[in-house]
Design a protein around this motif. Structure first.
Motif, PDB file in Angstrom:
ATOM      1  N   LEU A  56       0.838  -1.207   0.000  1.00  0.00           N
ATOM      2  CA  LEU A  56       0.000   0.000   0.000  1.00  0.00           C
ATOM      3  C   LEU A  56       0.873   1.258   0.000  1.00  0.00           C
ATOM      4  CD1 LEU A  56      -2.884   1.046   0.143  1.00  0.00           C
ATOM      5  CD2 LEU A  56      -2.696   1.035   2.619  1.00  0.00           C
ATOM      6  N   ARG A  57       1.939   1.243   0.820  1.00  0.00           N
ATOM      7  CA  ARG A  57       2.857   2.392   0.824  1.00  0.00           C
ATOM      8  C   ARG A  57       3.559   2.505  -0.525  1.00  0.00           C
ATOM      9  NH1 ARG A  57       3.018   6.372   1.847  1.00  0.00           N
ATOM     10  NH2 ARG A  57       4.925   7.005   2.876  1.00  0.00           N
ATOM     11  N   GLY A  58       3.833   1.365  -1.140  1.00  0.00           N
ATOM     12  CA  GLY A  58       4.448   1.361  -2.466  1.00  0.00           C
ATOM     13  C   GLY A  58       3.526   2.003  -3.489  1.00  0.00           C
ATOM     14  N   ARG A  59       2.255   1.728  -3.352  1.00  0.00           N
ATOM     15  CA  ARG A  59       1.272   2.327  -4.252  1.00  0.00           C
ATOM     16  C   ARG A  59       1.260   3.849  -4.081  1.00  0.00           C
ATOM     17  NH1 ARG A  59      -4.350   2.369  -6.556  1.00  0.00           N
ATOM     18  NH2 ARG A  59      -4.953   4.134  -5.309  1.00  0.00           N
ATOM     19  N   ASP A  60       1.331   4.301  -2.808  1.00  0.00           N
ATOM     20  CA  ASP A  60       1.383   5.747  -2.544  1.00  0.00           C
ATOM     21  C   ASP A  60       2.588   6.375  -3.246  1.00  0.00           C
ATOM     22  OD1 ASP A  60      -0.789   5.425  -0.870  1.00  0.00           O
ATOM     23  OD2 ASP A  60       0.424   5.314   0.959  1.00  0.00           O
ATOM     24  N   ILE A  61       3.723   5.670  -3.187  1.00  0.00           N
ATOM     25  CA  ILE A  61       4.952   6.219  -3.773  1.00  0.00           C
ATOM     26  C   ILE A  61       4.859   6.232  -5.295  1.00  0.00           C
ATOM     27  CG2 ILE A  61       7.410   5.653  -4.066  1.00  0.00           C
ATOM     28  CD1 ILE A  61       7.146   4.912  -0.962  1.00  0.00           C
ATOM     29  N   TYR A  62       4.223   5.213  -5.841  1.00  0.00           N
ATOM     30  CA  TYR A  62       3.945   5.168  -7.282  1.00  0.00           C
ATOM     31  C   TYR A  62       3.136   6.405  -7.691  1.00  0.00           C
ATOM     32  CZ  TYR A  62       2.166   2.980 -11.646  1.00  0.00           C
ATOM     33  OH  TYR A  62       1.819   2.686 -12.937  1.00  0.00           O
ATOM     34  N   GLN A  63       2.131   6.706  -6.866  1.00  0.00           N
ATOM     35  CA  GLN A  63       1.280   7.866  -7.127  1.00  0.00           C
ATOM     36  C   GLN A  63       2.066   9.165  -6.966  1.00  0.00           C
ATOM     37  OE1 GLN A  63      -2.182   6.847  -4.612  1.00  0.00           O
ATOM     38  NE2 GLN A  63      -3.242   8.463  -5.708  1.00  0.00           N
ATOM     39  N   ALA A 150       8.642   6.402   5.216  1.00  0.00           N
ATOM     40  CA  ALA A 150       7.840   6.864   6.356  1.00  0.00           C
ATOM     41  C   ALA A 150       6.608   5.976   6.450  1.00  0.00           C
ATOM     42  CB  ALA A 150       7.437   8.315   6.145  1.00  0.00           C
ATOM     43  N   TYR A 151       6.435   5.326   7.589  1.00  0.00           N
ATOM     44  CA  TYR A 151       5.270   4.451   7.687  1.00  0.00           C
ATOM     45  C   TYR A 151       4.549   4.581   9.032  1.00  0.00           C
ATOM     46  CZ  TYR A 151       8.781   1.473   9.945  1.00  0.00           C
ATOM     47  OH  TYR A 151       9.775   1.004  10.753  1.00  0.00           O
ATOM     48  N   ASN A 152       4.830   5.699   9.731  1.00  0.00           N
ATOM     49  CA  ASN A 152       4.188   5.880  11.038  1.00  0.00           C
ATOM     50  C   ASN A 152       2.682   6.029  10.944  1.00  0.00           C
ATOM     51  OD1 ASN A 152       6.007   5.528  13.046  1.00  0.00           O
ATOM     52  ND2 ASN A 152       6.899   7.576  12.806  1.00  0.00           N
ATOM     53  N   ASP A 153       2.207   6.505   9.781  1.00  0.00           N
ATOM     54  CA  ASP A 153       0.776   6.741   9.638  1.00  0.00           C
ATOM     55  C   ASP A 153       0.087   5.619   8.859  1.00  0.00           C
ATOM     56  OD1 ASP A 153       1.950   7.169   7.238  1.00  0.00           O
ATOM     57  OD2 ASP A 153       1.069   9.149   6.876  1.00  0.00           O
ATOM     58  N   ILE A 154       0.721   4.465   8.795  1.00  0.00           N
ATOM     59  CA  ILE A 154       0.162   3.386   7.977  1.00  0.00           C
ATOM     60  C   ILE A 154      -1.247   2.976   8.451  1.00  0.00           C
ATOM     61  CG2 ILE A 154       1.411   1.564   9.280  1.00  0.00           C
ATOM     62  CD1 ILE A 154       0.507   1.507   5.518  1.00  0.00           C
ATOM     63  N   GLU A 155      -1.452   2.985   9.780  1.00  0.00           N
ATOM     64  CA  GLU A 155      -2.795   2.607  10.284  1.00  0.00           C
ATOM     65  C   GLU A 155      -3.851   3.577   9.768  1.00  0.00           C
ATOM     66  OE1 GLU A 155      -0.195   2.976  12.433  1.00  0.00           O
ATOM     67  OE2 GLU A 155       0.008   1.134  13.621  1.00  0.00           O
ATOM     68  N   ASP A 219      11.901  -0.330  -1.228  1.00  0.00           N
ATOM     69  CA  ASP A 219      11.311  -1.594  -0.765  1.00  0.00           C
ATOM     70  C   ASP A 219       9.818  -1.614  -1.061  1.00  0.00           C
ATOM     71  OD1 ASP A 219      13.313  -3.219   0.493  1.00  0.00           O
ATOM     72  OD2 ASP A 219      13.444  -1.729   2.100  1.00  0.00           O
ATOM     73  N   ALA A 220       9.140  -0.532  -0.655  1.00  0.00           N
ATOM     74  CA  ALA A 220       7.689  -0.482  -0.786  1.00  0.00           C
ATOM     75  C   ALA A 220       7.272  -0.483  -2.254  1.00  0.00           C
ATOM     76  CB  ALA A 220       7.145   0.761  -0.081  1.00  0.00           C
ATOM     77  N   LEU A 221       7.966   0.345  -3.068  1.00  0.00           N
ATOM     78  CA  LEU A 221       7.580   0.460  -4.476  1.00  0.00           C
ATOM     79  C   LEU A 221       7.789  -0.868  -5.208  1.00  0.00           C
ATOM     80  CD1 LEU A 221       6.569   2.187  -6.806  1.00  0.00           C
ATOM     81  CD2 LEU A 221       8.909   2.915  -7.221  1.00  0.00           C
ATOM     82  N   VAL A 222       8.910  -1.519  -4.963  1.00  0.00           N
ATOM     83  CA  VAL A 222       9.184  -2.787  -5.656  1.00  0.00           C
ATOM     84  C   VAL A 222       8.207  -3.872  -5.180  1.00  0.00           C
ATOM     85  CG1 VAL A 222      10.911  -4.597  -6.057  1.00  0.00           C
ATOM     86  CG2 VAL A 222      11.576  -2.197  -6.175  1.00  0.00           C
ATOM     87  N   ALA A 223       7.891  -3.871  -3.867  1.00  0.00           N
ATOM     88  CA  ALA A 223       6.901  -4.835  -3.368  1.00  0.00           C
ATOM     89  C   ALA A 223       5.575  -4.643  -4.099  1.00  0.00           C
ATOM     90  CB  ALA A 223       6.704  -4.670  -1.860  1.00  0.00           C
ATOM     91  N   TYR A 224       5.221  -3.387  -4.319  1.00  0.00           N
ATOM     92  CA  TYR A 224       3.972  -3.081  -5.028  1.00  0.00           C
ATOM     93  C   TYR A 224       4.051  -3.529  -6.486  1.00  0.00           C
ATOM     94  CZ  TYR A 224       0.545  -0.120  -7.479  1.00  0.00           C
ATOM     95  OH  TYR A 224      -0.454   0.346  -8.295  1.00  0.00           O
ATOM     96  N   LEU A 225       5.152  -3.169  -7.169  1.00  0.00           N
ATOM     97  CA  LEU A 225       5.287  -3.536  -8.587  1.00  0.00           C
ATOM     98  C   LEU A 225       5.244  -5.056  -8.758  1.00  0.00           C
ATOM     99  CD1 LEU A 225       8.124  -1.077  -9.701  1.00  0.00           C
ATOM    100  CD2 LEU A 225       5.710  -0.935 -10.339  1.00  0.00           C
TER     101      LEU A 225
END
Ligand code: HEC
Length: 246
Positions: A56-63, A150-155, A219-225
């Motif tokens: 999900l964070r990877g998707r945010d970074i994609y955006q 940054a993932y403190n606000d993931i919840e 990490d996040a972006l590649v996990a998403y891709l």
């Protein structure tokens, strides 16, 4: 007889108006009514689940990096597209995407099925320096993605999507529902109270960016891709009608 009526209708503004409104209403109803039942019009497809916290964070970074300006995530049901990218996109595959990232331009290839096409190392190298692996590439370089994630606000991010209808679970009851629908392994990833723990665990285990010690945007972006297009087992949904030569 018919001609007479036709002329009569055309020369009577009142009658003409009523008939025009009738025609527009029927057309409108046919177009609009199904949208009220959109939940039922998206055919459920086995295997589709909401993104894990890291994806999900990877998707945010994609955006955030505007990848969608150049890349679509929408394979149309034409033979050339199916031959190049794989099975055409199903509605269910983007049912948890808010907003959709279908894109509208293809400066680069469609990414709807890019998951598993390349290794993590290739993805990282390509993002840091596209021309080091594809010399003719016009894709911009994204070396700064190797900064900490940054993932403190993931919840909160998951809760916002939950409000939009994505089945992330906040309570044990919702978690039980997810276990039933997605199985225990995926349900655990969708449980909001454990989001940070799960994000860290997936980044460590996946080691997407080649630096196991730190969790980066890469990490996040590649996990998403790597998850794009991999949820549905398409061997069960033949694409024959579009890819076979007749
Ligand atoms: C200015 C347009 C542009 C932008 C912005 C862009 N790309 Fe690309 N991308 C391309 C082009 C052109 C290619 C094809 C050449 C290549 O492989 O480098 C490509 C290729 C790719 C590929 C390989 C696809 C395949 O099937 O071979 C991936 C993965 C990819 N891009 C991911 C991304 C991601 C992630 C972002 C955002 C961080 C991004 N791109 C931003 C233009 C762009």
């Amino acid at each position: 007889m018919f001609n007479f009526k036709h002329e009569w209708v055309e020369t009577n503004v009142g009658v003409m108006l009523v008939l025009v409104m009738l025609a527009i209403s029927v057309g409108g109803l046919v177009e609009i009514t199904p949208l009220f039942f959109i939940k039922n019009t998206v055919e459920p497809v086995k295997g589709v689940y909401p993104y894990t916290p890291l994806e999900l964070r990877g998707r945010d970074i994609y955006q955030a990096n505007g990848c969608f300006y150049c890349h679509s995530q929408m394979i149309r049901p034409f033979r050339d597209e199916a031959l190049r990218y794989g099975h055409y996109s199903l509605a269910a595959e983007s049912q948890y995407d808010h907003p959709f990232l279908w894109g509208s331009e293809r400066q680069g290839p469609d990414l709807a099925r890019v998951g598993g096409k390349y290794s993590n190392e290739w993805m990282v190298q390509h993002l840091i320096s596209p021309r080091s692996v594809v010399p003719e590439s016009i894709m911009p370089a994204f070396p700064f993605l190797e900064q900490p994630l940054a993932y403190n606000d993931i919840e909160q991010r998951m809760e916002a999507l939950r409000d939009a209808g994505v089945p992330y679970a906040l309570t044990p009851a919702e978690n039980a529902r997810n276990i039933k629908q997605f199985g225990p392994k995926i349900a655990e990833e969708l449980y909001i109270p454990d989001a940070k723990k799960n994000l860290i665990a997936q980044a460590r285990a996946g080691d997407y960016d080649g630096h196991p010690g730190q969790i980066t945007q890469m990490d996040a972006l590649v996990a998403y891709l790597q998850v794009l297009g991999t949820m549905v087992d398409f061997s069960k949904y033949p694409n024959d009608q579009f890819v076979q030569d007749r």
